[in-house]
Design a protein around this motif. Structure first.
Motif: not given
Length: 311
Positions: A272-295
């Motif tokens: 749908f051509s919704d290109f993620p901005t820099a802030s979105k990629w920062i958020g994705i990193v935070i989301i992944v980090a929170s899950g990997l921390f628990i693992i």
């Protein structure tokens, strides 16, 4: 055999949950495509989602355990699960018709908070400060991805909130039902209840003239294939979700739902051509980090705890 949740089973449950959360947004992308590009109403997409889920799981159940459905130990609660899931899906599919996928998920992610609180208050699960912190960090990451605004989306932005509440009740029942029935029985009954619930809702909405419940038969081309794929992903992925909730506590699995924002953001860009901005990629990193921390934390705990063999 004891049904006690061990560190090893909890880790397995987390891995299953993480995988499902990455795949499930494909289903939501299909729903958005059918609503936006094919002109199918959210009510009809939701009906076909549960209808084809049932088509996928019922034959498998009949082959593996033909009498299991008739001897279900908690039939009414399982049917309630299906109705709640159908209502949640309807709210979600209606939202993605009008809003970008990642926006919907960002608002929807009040759900892990609700789920963790319910597991603590009603199931008595111990929720330590580190889990609360991981959930809060993941939620902050989700907000960074989109930063949703009521001024931009209006009342439509409340649809993901309604979905979050209904889906919280659905997931809570997954855990509360325990091991009474097999995941395949539970998911087949959810398909039956969801299809019936949406069939009735679709008829009522169509009779009332609501455009979100317009009815039309799908064609025999790629649209039908996509609807079958929609039901298949729903049926089989949620089978695994039920399995995950038998292997690990609700509060432990809750943060992994943030993984959905990753696939949703990628699919939103690709389709749908919704290109993620820099802030979105920062958020994705935070989301992944929170899950990997628990693992990482659970694996570390598993190494330090020596299980005593049963006598």
């Amino acid at each position: 055999m004891s049904s006690t949740i061990t560190n090893a089973s909890a880790l397995k449950g987390m891995l299953i949950m993480a995988g499902c959360m990455i795949v499930l947004p494909v289903m939501d992308a299909i729903a958005k495509y059918m609503a936006v590009s094919e002109g199918m109403s959210p009510g009809q997409v939701t009906f076909y989602r549960f209808f084809f889920q049932l088509v996928c799981t019922l034959p498998l159940l009949m082959i593996m355990s033909p009498r299991a459905l008739l001897s279900a130990k908690r039939p009414w609660l399982n049917l309630l699960r299906g109705a709640l899931h159908a209502a949640a899906s309807l709210a979600f599919f209606a939202a993605v018709k009008y809003m970008p996928l990642a926006d919907v998920f960002a608002i929807y992610f009040v759900e892990p908070f609700l789920l963790t609180m319910m597991s603590a208050f009603f199931l008595g699960e111990k929720v330590g400060w580190m889990r609360w912190t991981a959930i809060a960090v993941g939620f902050v990451g989700a907000m960074i991805v989109i930063q949703p605004s009521f001024e931009v989306f209006g009342w439509t932005s409340l649809l993901p909130v309604a979905c979050a509440f209904l889906f919280t009740l659905y997931l809570f029942l997954n855990r509360a039902l325990g091991d009474g029935d097999s995941p395949l029985v539970m998911q087949t009954m959810a398909g039956i209840a969801g299809a019936v619930f949406m069939g009735v809702t679709l008829l009522i909405g169509h009779a009332a003239g609501d455009e979100n419940f317009e009815m039309a038969l799908p064609g025999w081309g790629h649209g039908l294939v996509l609807l079958i794929l929609l039901g298949s992903i729903s049926g089989y992925m949620h089978l695994l979700v039920v399995k995950a909730f038998r292997l690990a506590p609700v509060s432990l699995l809750a943060p992994f739902q943030y993984f959905e924002i990753i696939s949703a953001t990628i699919l939103g860009y690709m389709l749908f051509s919704d290109f993620p901005t820099a802030s979105k990629w920062i958020g994705i990193v935070i989301i992944v980090a929170s899950g990997l921390f628990i693992i990482w934390r659970e694996r570390r705990a598993a190494r330090r705890i020596t299980e005593v063999p049963e006598v």
